[in-house]
Design a protein around this motif. Structure first.
Motif, PDB file in Angstrom:
ATOM      1  N   ASP A  92       0.855  -1.180   0.000  1.00  0.00           N
ATOM      2  CA  ASP A  92       0.000   0.000   0.000  1.00  0.00           C
ATOM      3  C   ASP A  92       0.889   1.228   0.000  1.00  0.00           C
ATOM      4  O   ASP A  92       1.959   1.240   0.645  1.00  0.00           O
ATOM      5  CB  ASP A  92      -0.904   0.025   1.223  1.00  0.00           C
ATOM      6  CG  ASP A  92      -2.105  -0.899   1.072  1.00  0.00           C
ATOM      7  OD1 ASP A  92      -2.258  -1.485  -0.006  1.00  0.00           O
ATOM      8  OD2 ASP A  92      -2.864  -1.048   2.042  1.00  0.00           O
ATOM      9  N   ILE A  93       0.459   2.259  -0.703  1.00  0.00           N
ATOM     10  CA  ILE A  93       1.229   3.499  -0.798  1.00  0.00           C
ATOM     11  C   ILE A  93       0.283   4.664  -0.538  1.00  0.00           C
ATOM     12  O   ILE A  93      -0.818   4.715  -1.087  1.00  0.00           O
ATOM     13  CB  ILE A  93       1.882   3.659  -2.189  1.00  0.00           C
ATOM     14  CG1 ILE A  93       2.720   2.424  -2.537  1.00  0.00           C
ATOM     15  CG2 ILE A  93       2.724   4.924  -2.259  1.00  0.00           C
ATOM     16  CD1 ILE A  93       3.241   2.416  -3.966  1.00  0.00           C
ATOM     17  N   ALA A  94       0.701   5.592   0.323  1.00  0.00           N
ATOM     18  CA  ALA A  94      -0.098   6.788   0.597  1.00  0.00           C
ATOM     19  C   ALA A  94       0.834   7.879   1.103  1.00  0.00           C
ATOM     20  O   ALA A  94       1.944   7.612   1.581  1.00  0.00           O
ATOM     21  CB  ALA A  94      -1.195   6.508   1.611  1.00  0.00           C
ATOM     22  N   VAL A  95       0.384   9.126   1.006  1.00  0.00           N
ATOM     23  CA  VAL A  95       1.192  10.257   1.460  1.00  0.00           C
ATOM     24  C   VAL A  95       0.302  11.216   2.245  1.00  0.00           C
ATOM     25  O   VAL A  95      -0.873  11.414   1.907  1.00  0.00           O
ATOM     26  CB  VAL A  95       1.869  10.972   0.262  1.00  0.00           C
ATOM     27  CG1 VAL A  95       0.845  11.559  -0.687  1.00  0.00           C
ATOM     28  CG2 VAL A  95       2.828  12.048   0.757  1.00  0.00           C
ATOM     29  N   ASP A  96       0.879  11.778   3.281  1.00  0.00           N
ATOM     30  CA  ASP A  96       0.191  12.770   4.116  1.00  0.00           C
ATOM     31  C   ASP A  96       1.082  14.005   4.167  1.00  0.00           C
ATOM     32  O   ASP A  96       2.273  13.901   4.478  1.00  0.00           O
ATOM     33  CB  ASP A  96      -0.032  12.208   5.519  1.00  0.00           C
ATOM     34  CG  ASP A  96      -0.955  13.090   6.353  1.00  0.00           C
ATOM     35  OD1 ASP A  96      -1.563  14.007   5.774  1.00  0.00           O
ATOM     36  OD2 ASP A  96      -1.055  12.856   7.565  1.00  0.00           O
ATOM     37  N   VAL A  97       0.522  15.165   3.823  1.00  0.00           N
ATOM     38  CA  VAL A  97       1.288  16.414   3.830  1.00  0.00           C
ATOM     39  C   VAL A  97       0.750  17.295   4.951  1.00  0.00           C
ATOM     40  O   VAL A  97      -0.436  17.608   4.991  1.00  0.00           O
ATOM     41  CB  VAL A  97       1.192  17.140   2.475  1.00  0.00           C
ATOM     42  CG1 VAL A  97       2.030  18.420   2.500  1.00  0.00           C
ATOM     43  CG2 VAL A  97       1.666  16.222   1.349  1.00  0.00           C
ATOM     44  N   ARG A  98       1.657  17.679   5.864  1.00  0.00           N
ATOM     45  CA  ARG A  98       1.270  18.475   7.024  1.00  0.00           C
ATOM     46  C   ARG A  98       1.881  19.868   6.925  1.00  0.00           C
ATOM     47  O   ARG A  98       2.997  20.051   6.420  1.00  0.00           O
ATOM     48  CB  ARG A  98       1.728  17.802   8.314  1.00  0.00           C
ATOM     49  CG  ARG A  98       1.241  16.359   8.463  1.00  0.00           C
ATOM     50  CD  ARG A  98       1.613  15.774   9.825  1.00  0.00           C
ATOM     51  NE  ARG A  98       1.258  14.363   9.898  1.00  0.00           N
ATOM     52  CZ  ARG A  98       2.098  13.367   9.695  1.00  0.00           C
ATOM     53  NH1 ARG A  98       3.372  13.643   9.417  1.00  0.00           N
ATOM     54  NH2 ARG A  98       1.696  12.114   9.774  1.00  0.00           N
ATOM     55  N   GLY A  99       1.145  20.836   7.440  1.00  0.00           N
ATOM     56  CA  GLY A  99       1.605  22.215   7.444  1.00  0.00           C
ATOM     57  C   GLY A  99       2.644  22.469   8.528  1.00  0.00           C
ATOM     58  O   GLY A  99       3.022  21.561   9.282  1.00  0.00           O
ATOM     59  N   PRO A 100       3.102  23.720   8.636  1.00  0.00           N
ATOM     60  CA  PRO A 100       4.141  24.056   9.613  1.00  0.00           C
ATOM     61  C   PRO A 100       3.768  23.721  11.061  1.00  0.00           C
ATOM     62  O   PRO A 100       4.646  23.485  11.880  1.00  0.00           O
ATOM     63  CB  PRO A 100       4.319  25.566   9.418  1.00  0.00           C
ATOM     64  CG  PRO A 100       3.856  25.834   8.018  1.00  0.00           C
ATOM     65  CD  PRO A 100       2.742  24.860   7.783  1.00  0.00           C
ATOM     66  N   HIS A 101       2.483  23.664  11.354  1.00  0.00           N
ATOM     67  CA  HIS A 101       2.045  23.347  12.720  1.00  0.00           C
ATOM     68  C   HIS A 101       1.571  21.912  12.847  1.00  0.00           C
ATOM     69  O   HIS A 101       0.915  21.564  13.836  1.00  0.00           O
ATOM     70  CB  HIS A 101       0.934  24.313  13.152  1.00  0.00           C
ATOM     71  CG  HIS A 101       1.365  25.754  13.153  1.00  0.00           C
ATOM     72  ND1 HIS A 101       2.336  26.244  14.015  1.00  0.00           N
ATOM     73  CD2 HIS A 101       0.986  26.804  12.384  1.00  0.00           C
ATOM     74  CE1 HIS A 101       2.526  27.539  13.770  1.00  0.00           C
ATOM     75  NE2 HIS A 101       1.711  27.899  12.776  1.00  0.00           N
TER      76      HIS A 101
END
Length: 318
Positions: free
Chosen positions: A114-123
């Protein structure tokens, strides 16, 4: 006095700059990735996606977002937190608009990841994980070898050697930059019937294997420049039939259908009597009554290749 009070009230409101309930603070969450894609190429898993540049409020992201790309076999039963804990975290440089990441495929051969990505902001805030991909990983496909291109009648014959379920064939003209896929084949050969003589082509081939919703693919191999040469004559004209008239012998036959057909040649008693016949018919007006004549016809293409002569047919003017 009342006018002055109204003016003062207007000025006070204008100085405030905002009328109504205060807006909540921006969450600064990058928009969710929705274009995550992956393909097994050679010995690598190649992953691509667009790095978010704005938040869910459509505000530009300030600072460097944290990109959490995960690759790994799913647990059974699937539990997201358990998969996140055991999956490989792949480093991604958060620069530019498009991310392209390569992962060693060998450790996952004959497994589904399985492949997935999570992008989080500066906080550390996130709009959620991307679309999930399920990718069956197979041992690396062999790169085709011994690739050759050969002239064939109105075509180029391609052959190579590789043990794979299927192949992609690519082509480009001299001067072009991009390869164009022109076909697939389940055998290590292909006949390109769309060529034009006088042009130079580059051909390439790639092994592929269906894996789930996508394909595993090998590196490509090929030949950089091949200029087809027409040295194949047209088919021998058939159905040559003489019809004696009053002062001539009329010849008719079935037309040739080659795309490079140019003209016919007509022979009488072994001697050429006509060279520029374009229709499948000829009128011999130099015959004499009572004399038997033997006729043959050949076809000529635009490269000057001449077919064999047709079977001889005899006729006599009454």
């Amino acid at each position: 006095m009342r006018a002055s009070a109204a003016l003062l009230s207007t000025l006070l409101l204008a100085g405030c700059g905002y009328v109504g309930e205060p807006l909540p603070p921006a969450q600064k969450r990058p928009v969710r990735v929705v274009d995550l894609s992956a393909v097994e190429h050679g010995t690598k898993i190649v992953i691509r996606f667009t790095i978010p540049k704005v938040t869910t409020e459509n505000l530009p992201i300030k600072g460097t977002p944290e990109i959490d790309l995960r690759v790994g076999p799913p647990p059974d039963p699937f539990v997201l937190q358990e998969w996140q804990r055991t999956a490989e975290r792949v480093p991604v440089a958060a620069t530019g608009d498009a991310a392209r990441v390569e992962v060693d495929a060998a450790k996952y051969y004959n497994k589904t990841v399985d492949i997935a990505v999570d992008v989080r902001g500066p906080h550390g805030r996130s709009a959620g994980m991307s679309n999930f991909l399920m990718l069956p990983v197979v041992p690396a496909l062999p790169t085709p070898e011994a690739f050759v291109a050969k002239d064939a009648p109105d075509a180029v014959e391609l052959q190579w050697r590789a043990a794979a379920p299927e192949f992609r064939i690519f082509r480009k003209l001299r001067g072009e930059q991009e390869l164009m896929q022109i076909a697939t084949s389940t055998t290590p050969s292909y006949l390109d019937k769309t060529i034009e003589y006088g042009k130079t082509y580059s051909y390439y081939v790639q092994s592929i294997q269906k894996t789930g919703d996508t394909y595993a693919e090998s590196d490509i191999s090929g030949i950089d420049a091949f200029r087809p040469v027409d040295h194949f004559p047209p088919a021998v004209p058939v159905g040559v039939t003489p019809v004696p008239g009053t002062q001539s012998i009329e010849l008719v036959w079935q037309p040739n259908t080659e795309k490079d057909f140019a003209r016919y040649r007509v022979y009488r008693d072994g001697q050429r009597i006509a060279d520029d016949v374009t229709a499948p018919a000829y009128s011999d007006r130099t015959v004499k009554p009572g004399v038997k004549y033997s006729y043959q016809v050949s076809a000529v293409d635009t490269a000057g290749n001449e077919s064999r002569k047709s079977a001889a047919v005899d006729s006599t003017l009454p």
